[in-house]
Design a protein around this motif. Structure first.
Motif, mmCIF file in Angstrom:
data_model
loop_
_atom_site.group_PDB
_atom_site.id
_atom_site.type_symbol
_atom_site.label_atom_id
_atom_site.label_comp_id
_atom_site.label_asym_id
_atom_site.label_seq_id
_atom_site.Cartn_x
_atom_site.Cartn_y
_atom_site.Cartn_z
ATOM 1 N N VAL A 126 0.856 -1.194 0.000
ATOM 2 C CA VAL A 126 0.000 0.000 0.000
ATOM 3 C C VAL A 126 0.892 1.245 0.000
ATOM 4 O O VAL A 126 1.765 1.372 0.863
ATOM 5 N N PRO A 127 0.721 2.151 -0.975
ATOM 6 C CA PRO A 127 1.632 3.301 -1.026
ATOM 7 C C PRO A 127 1.366 4.318 0.095
ATOM 8 O O PRO A 127 0.239 4.429 0.581
ATOM 9 N N THR A 128 2.402 5.029 0.458
ATOM 10 C CA THR A 128 2.281 6.106 1.447
ATOM 11 C C THR A 128 1.207 7.100 0.996
ATOM 12 O O THR A 128 1.140 7.449 -0.180
ATOM 13 N N GLY A 129 0.365 7.507 1.936
ATOM 14 C CA GLY A 129 -0.670 8.510 1.634
ATOM 15 C C GLY A 129 -1.944 7.916 1.071
ATOM 16 O O GLY A 129 -2.924 8.635 0.858
ATOM 17 N N ALA A 130 -1.972 6.578 0.827
ATOM 18 C CA ALA A 130 -3.186 5.946 0.290
ATOM 19 C C ALA A 130 -4.322 6.052 1.312
ATOM 20 O O ALA A 130 -4.082 6.154 2.518
ATOM 21 N N ARG A 131 -5.550 6.006 0.799
ATOM 22 C CA ARG A 131 -6.737 5.905 1.665
ATOM 23 C C ARG A 131 -7.284 4.498 1.434
ATOM 24 O O ARG A 131 -7.863 4.218 0.389
ATOM 25 N N ALA A 132 -7.026 3.606 2.405
ATOM 26 C CA ALA A 132 -7.247 2.179 2.159
ATOM 27 C C ALA A 132 -8.417 1.629 2.965
ATOM 28 O O ALA A 132 -8.540 1.913 4.155
ATOM 29 N N LEU A 133 -9.248 0.847 2.277
ATOM 30 C CA LEU A 133 -10.328 0.115 2.954
ATOM 31 C C LEU A 133 -9.802 -1.286 3.239
ATOM 32 O O LEU A 133 -9.488 -2.044 2.316
ATOM 33 N N LEU A 134 -9.686 -1.607 4.534
ATOM 34 C CA LEU A 134 -9.098 -2.880 4.962
ATOM 35 C C LEU A 134 -10.214 -3.841 5.350
ATOM 36 O O LEU A 134 -10.978 -3.571 6.282
ATOM 37 N N THR A 135 -10.312 -4.961 4.624
ATOM 38 C CA THR A 135 -11.449 -5.883 4.821
ATOM 39 C C THR A 135 -10.961 -7.308 5.073
ATOM 40 O O THR A 135 -11.672 -8.267 4.788
ATOM 41 N N THR A 136 -9.724 -7.451 5.577
ATOM 42 C CA THR A 136 -9.122 -8.785 5.625
ATOM 43 C C THR A 136 -9.475 -9.591 6.876
ATOM 44 O O THR A 136 -9.094 -10.759 6.970
ATOM 45 N N GLY A 137 -10.163 -8.983 7.837
ATOM 46 C CA GLY A 137 -10.636 -9.765 8.980
ATOM 47 C C GLY A 137 -9.803 -9.593 10.234
ATOM 48 O O GLY A 137 -8.619 -9.248 10.200
ATOM 49 N N ALA A 138 -10.471 -9.905 11.354
ATOM 50 C CA ALA A 138 -9.952 -9.605 12.685
ATOM 51 C C ALA A 138 -8.560 -10.165 12.971
ATOM 52 O O ALA A 138 -7.758 -9.521 13.640
#
Ligand code: NAP
Length: 250
Positions: A126-138
């Motif tokens: 994931v690049p620096t400054g990205a706005r990331a939706l993380l859905t990989t689980g607990a």
């Protein structure tokens, strides 16, 4: 006389469809099993037990004690331990075993995505400054939490898993699948998402996030699943499960 008992190990979305189909036919007595790791799990449409068996030995004991006729393993593609245990227990008790799993998603024509082998690699991609939706689980959140140079939106069923991993509570969305494409587009637009991080588990239930990302030009970083277990029968559809049971148990 009781019809043959089928143990349905649940966890993947397809387990629900298998339960629906098998219980609609009164030929078999189906007991669904869920791990019970998420709070208030959605009930299955069949008699259900909740909680671990106590490893492969505990599961073998359960299969013997209940005189179970077959094990259908519809656990999630990223849940490795229960499948290993089920194969061992089924072999030890000579119980017919079938693995049911969906193919991983293929890259939509217009999508930007990469596939990696681990969450550590995904976090690094994931690049620096990205706005990331993380859905990989607990259970997967720690390597991502170490990236303080990314704007995270963490979607989990239980928010405490994300805050315990080190994410501030205001970047956590606690919600439970399934999500439709409109909801996915809405989340990605609201949080101005540039990157989607997901496990490539395949299946229709979780697919809308992949389609939403492709539509919006959001880059996807996907963690590859393990190869299907070797030396056991693997099927992809509910019809194939029914066919296999008909062949084995009539
Ligand atoms: P795991 O590592 O394969 O399993 C850990 C332990 O949980 C197993 O050894 C077993 O305990 C118990 N367990 C797992 N599935 C069970 C089931 N269907 N019925 C009874 N006990 C079960 O699995 P996990 O990754 O922790 O996932 C837990 C559950 O959530 C699984 O059923 C999985 O299908 C589902 N799930 C997992 C993911 C994921 O990404 N890992 C995503 C969505 C859903 P004992 O050894 O005591 O029998």
């Amino acid at each position: 006389m009781r019809p043959p008992l089928i143990l349905l190990l649940a966890g993947a979305a397809m387990a629900r469809s298998v339960a629906e189909r098998l219980t609609a036919q009164s030929k078999w007595y189906v007991i669904g099993s869920i791990a019970g790791v998420t709070p208030s799990p959605r009930p299955l449409p069949c008699k259900t037990r909740i909680g671990g068996f106590g490893g492969a030995e505990g599961l073998a004991r359960w299969l013997r004690d209940t005189r179970c006729s077959a094990v259908i393993d519809a656990t999630h593609r990223f849940a490795a331990q229960i499948t290993t245990n089920a194969i061992t227990a089924a072999s030890a008790t000579q119980t017919p075993y079938l693995r049911v799993e969906t193919d991983a998603w293929r890259k939509p024509a217009n999508a930007t995505w990469i596939e990696v082998d681990s969450h550590q690699e995904a976090a690094s991609a994931v690049p620096t400054g990205a706005r990331a939706l993380l859905t990989t689980g607990a259970k997967t959140l720690r390597p991502y939490a170490e990236r303080n140079d990314v704007w995270w939106t963490v979607r989990v069923i239980d928010a405490t898993a994300a805050t315990t991993a080190g994410f501030p509570s205001d970047c956590v969305i606690a919600s439970r699948p399934p999500f439709d494409i409109h909801a996915e587009i809405d989340v990605m637009r609201t949080h101005r998402i540039t990157h989607l991080i997901a496990k490539n588990a395949g299946g229709e239930a979780a697919r809308p996030k992949i389609d939403a990302a492709a539509q919006l030009g959001v880059s996807a970083v996907l963690v590859r699943p393990h190869a299907p277990p070797s030396g056991v029968e693997v099927v992809r559809t509910v019809d194939a499960v029914v066919e296999w049971l008909e062949d084995r148990l009539g």
